[in-house]
Every structure is written in C-alpha cells, then in structure tokens.
Scaffold this motif. Structure first.
Motif, PDB file in Angstrom:
ATOM      1  N   ASP A 195      58.025 126.246  87.797  1.00  0.00           N
ATOM      2  CA  ASP A 195      59.397 126.732  87.674  1.00  0.00           C
ATOM      3  C   ASP A 195      59.477 128.213  87.324  1.00  0.00           C
ATOM      4  O   ASP A 195      60.563 128.806  87.418  1.00  0.00           O
ATOM      5  CB  ASP A 195      60.155 125.925  86.616  1.00  0.00           C
ATOM      6  CG  ASP A 195      60.385 124.479  87.030  1.00  0.00           C
ATOM      7  OD1 ASP A 195      60.225 124.186  88.228  1.00  0.00           O
ATOM      8  OD2 ASP A 195      60.701 123.656  86.154  1.00  0.00           O
ATOM      9  N   ASP A 196      58.356 128.816  86.908  1.00  0.00           N
ATOM     10  CA  ASP A 196      58.364 130.231  86.542  1.00  0.00           C
ATOM     11  C   ASP A 196      58.073 131.159  87.717  1.00  0.00           C
ATOM     12  O   ASP A 196      58.131 132.385  87.558  1.00  0.00           O
ATOM     13  CB  ASP A 196      57.315 130.502  85.453  1.00  0.00           C
ATOM     14  CG  ASP A 196      57.721 129.960  84.104  1.00  0.00           C
ATOM     15  OD1 ASP A 196      58.809 129.369  83.998  1.00  0.00           O
ATOM     16  OD2 ASP A 196      56.939 130.122  83.148  1.00  0.00           O
TER      17      ASP A 196
ATOM     18  N   ASP B 226      59.566 132.021  90.622  1.00  0.00           N
ATOM     19  CA  ASP B 226      60.600 132.950  91.076  1.00  0.00           C
ATOM     20  C   ASP B 226      60.820 134.067  90.058  1.00  0.00           C
ATOM     21  O   ASP B 226      61.045 135.223  90.424  1.00  0.00           O
ATOM     22  CB  ASP B 226      61.907 132.197  91.339  1.00  0.00           C
ATOM     23  CG  ASP B 226      61.826 131.288  92.555  1.00  0.00           C
ATOM     24  OD1 ASP B 226      60.917 131.495  93.381  1.00  0.00           O
ATOM     25  OD2 ASP B 226      62.660 130.371  92.669  1.00  0.00           O
ATOM     26  N   GLY B 227      60.742 133.717  88.786  1.00  0.00           N
ATOM     27  CA  GLY B 227      60.886 134.733  87.755  1.00  0.00           C
ATOM     28  C   GLY B 227      59.762 135.756  87.792  1.00  0.00           C
ATOM     29  O   GLY B 227      59.985 136.953  87.568  1.00  0.00           O
ATOM     30  N   LEU B 228      58.537 135.316  88.071  1.00  0.00           N
ATOM     31  CA  LEU B 228      57.418 136.249  88.190  1.00  0.00           C
ATOM     32  C   LEU B 228      57.651 137.238  89.315  1.00  0.00           C
ATOM     33  O   LEU B 228      57.418 138.442  89.164  1.00  0.00           O
ATOM     34  CB  LEU B 228      56.119 135.473  88.456  1.00  0.00           C
ATOM     35  CG  LEU B 228      55.438 134.800  87.279  1.00  0.00           C
ATOM     36  CD1 LEU B 228      54.241 133.994  87.760  1.00  0.00           C
ATOM     37  CD2 LEU B 228      54.999 135.828  86.249  1.00  0.00           C
TER      38      LEU B 228
ATOM     39  N   ARG C 115      60.430 138.275  90.523  1.00  0.00           N
ATOM     40  CA  ARG C 115      61.466 139.240  90.122  1.00  0.00           C
ATOM     41  C   ARG C 115      60.917 140.265  89.135  1.00  0.00           C
ATOM     42  O   ARG C 115      61.186 141.469  89.254  1.00  0.00           O
ATOM     43  CB  ARG C 115      62.665 138.510  89.519  1.00  0.00           C
ATOM     44  CG  ARG C 115      63.497 137.732  90.533  1.00  0.00           C
ATOM     45  CD  ARG C 115      64.817 137.295  89.931  1.00  0.00           C
ATOM     46  NE  ARG C 115      64.632 136.361  88.814  1.00  0.00           N
ATOM     47  CZ  ARG C 115      64.579 135.047  88.945  1.00  0.00           C
ATOM     48  NH1 ARG C 115      64.661 134.489  90.154  1.00  0.00           N
ATOM     49  NH2 ARG C 115      64.439 134.266  87.880  1.00  0.00           N
ATOM     50  N   ARG C 116      60.125 139.806  88.150  1.00  0.00           N
ATOM     51  CA  ARG C 116      59.607 140.728  87.130  1.00  0.00           C
ATOM     52  C   ARG C 116      58.637 141.748  87.706  1.00  0.00           C
ATOM     53  O   ARG C 116      58.546 142.870  87.222  1.00  0.00           O
ATOM     54  CB  ARG C 116      58.906 139.953  86.008  1.00  0.00           C
ATOM     55  CG  ARG C 116      59.841 139.209  85.095  1.00  0.00           C
ATOM     56  CD  ARG C 116      59.226 138.947  83.729  1.00  0.00           C
ATOM     57  NE  ARG C 116      57.994 138.195  83.760  1.00  0.00           N
ATOM     58  CZ  ARG C 116      57.922 136.877  83.837  1.00  0.00           C
ATOM     59  NH1 ARG C 116      59.022 136.153  83.949  1.00  0.00           N
ATOM     60  NH2 ARG C 116      56.752 136.261  83.812  1.00  0.00           N
TER      61      ARG C 116
END
Length: 253
Positions: A31-32, A34-36, A38-39
């Motif tokens: 679940d992380d 997509d956040g990676l 973006r970051r």
C-alpha cells in the motif's frame, strides 16, 4: 569490537559490529508503493522498481557480525597482490575499493579468514544487511525517517567519487554501522528472487542484470532512493568500477 591482524606488509583492521538476534521489518508494504513514487518523483524511479520490496514481512535474523565500514583500498591491496584479482586500487587507501566482482568479494572474505584464522568470514545476506541498516524499526534510512543531504556520499553531494570510509558518522545506522547509504554499493550473498507473496508483476529473474546477486545501499553516483534501507538493487552495468560496487564482510555470531 575490533580485531587487528598483523600481515607481512599491512596491518589490517576489521572493526566488527555485533548485531544481536532480532526481528527485521523487511521490505515495504504494498500500500506504500504509490506514496514512494510521489516522494521520489524527481528521481524518475518507476513503481515497478519499488514493488520488488513488497510485501512487508517481519522476519527473525540470528545474531551476526558485520564490518563497520566497507572494505578499503588498503585492505584489498594485499589480497589483489597475492591473487591477481582486479579492483580499483588507485584511490587512497582509506577509500572503499570499487569495481569488485561478486566472486572476487567472496574470495576476499575466504582469504581474510584463512590468512588470519577467523572462521566463517563471508558476505552478509540481504536480510542481515537490511537489519544492520534498519535496526528494530521501520525507518526509511539508516539514520531515521527522513532523507538529509550530508549524511551519505550520494549524487546530491556532487563529488562524483568515493570518500574515506566513515566520513559521515551522523549517518550511522542504529547499530553504529557506517556508510550503509552511499559511497559504494555493496554486494550481498543473496541471489535476486521476489519476496514470498510479492505482487504478481514482480519479475522472477532480472536477466538484464550483469550479476544475479542483490546489492544494497547505493554508491556516490546514485540518488537518494537507493539510500533507503528497503531498496533492493543489482549490478546492472558491466563496468562495476564506474557504478561503484564494493562490499563489507560479515560472519555469524
């Protein structure tokens, strides 16, 4: 703990860090992903590269010892002289040796143990490497949750080459291991394979890699995404010197 070995031409110092048995929060939750992306959008790393880190799993890692620093040019030189093995030895003695093939790194570990009567010197496994970098929590970088320029020799420093090992003490891991991010990318003993339960689109093999073994930590030429404790990498170019591939020794406790 430091063990000093007297050689015929060199005094070699292996500064062993004892890592206790414990639980490793290995990898990254699915679940992380997509956040990676973006970051680290500025690095251009696609989500497929991160998905090799999934799923997050708690694994037990037995106690082991690992070198506080990467193997240096000065430590490599007597081995290269005796065996004719390649490796960049024109840098200062206190810089990490780079341009080392996996089998030569393995041979060095065996040579070191045989020469000095230390049994079981070897490359760290991928899980051992990540535990030495990450400790007992889910920190993203060896020093903590956020990237900070100046704690590792990565491309953002603009140096374009290695630095003396241990030059960034504030970037140490929870166990005091140095240069787990940057300076030289590091061989592990682990062959690439997807983690159990990995997403279906994670490749079973990386047949584009120059060598099938996992490397960790990134080198002076790499961006901050490779400094992440969970980041699984590989030697994808034949010129191991230009991409800064080195190593550090380990042994079971």
């Amino acid at each position: 703990m430091s063990d000093r070995f007297e050689g015929s031409a060199h005094v070699e110092l292996v500064d062993w860090v004892d890592v206790p048995a414990g639980e490793l929060l290995r990898g990254t939750p699915v679940d992380d992903m997509d956040g990676l992306v973006r970051r680290y959008a500025d690095t251009g790393v696609p989500v497929e590269w991160y998905r090799k880190e999934a799923p997050r799993r708690r694994v037990h890692v037995p106690a082991f010892r690992i070198g506080r620093t990467q193997v240096t040019v000065g430590q490599w030189a007597p081995f290269a002289e005796e065996t004719g093995r390649p490796g960049a030895t024109d840098a200062p003695d206190d810089h990490p040796v780079v341009g080392v093939r996996w089998d030569d790194a393995v041979a060095y570990c065996h040579w070191l143990g045989e020469r000095h009567g230390v049994l079981g010197v070897r490359l760290p496994t991928e899980d051992e490497w990540e535990r030495a970098a990450r400790g007992d929590d889910d920190r993203e970088f060896p020093w903590g949750p956020e990237y900070r320029t100046g704690l590792a020799n990565l491309v953002d420093l603009g140096l374009g080459t290695t630095t003396p090992v241990g030059s960034f003490p504030d970037g140490a891991s929870p166990f005091g291991v140095l240069d787990m991010a940057g300076n030289a990318d590091e061989w592990t003993s682990t062959l690439y394979a997807p983690y159990p339960g990995a997403p279906d689109d994670v490749p079973l093999v990386e047949d584009w890699a120059f060598d099938p073994h996992i490397t960790r930590g990134g080198a002076f030429r790499h961006d901050r995404d490779l400094a992440r404790c969970a980041r699984r990498h590989g030697a994808y170019e034949k010129d191991l010197r230009s991409i800064g591939v080195g190593f550090r020794p380990a042994m079971s406790a």
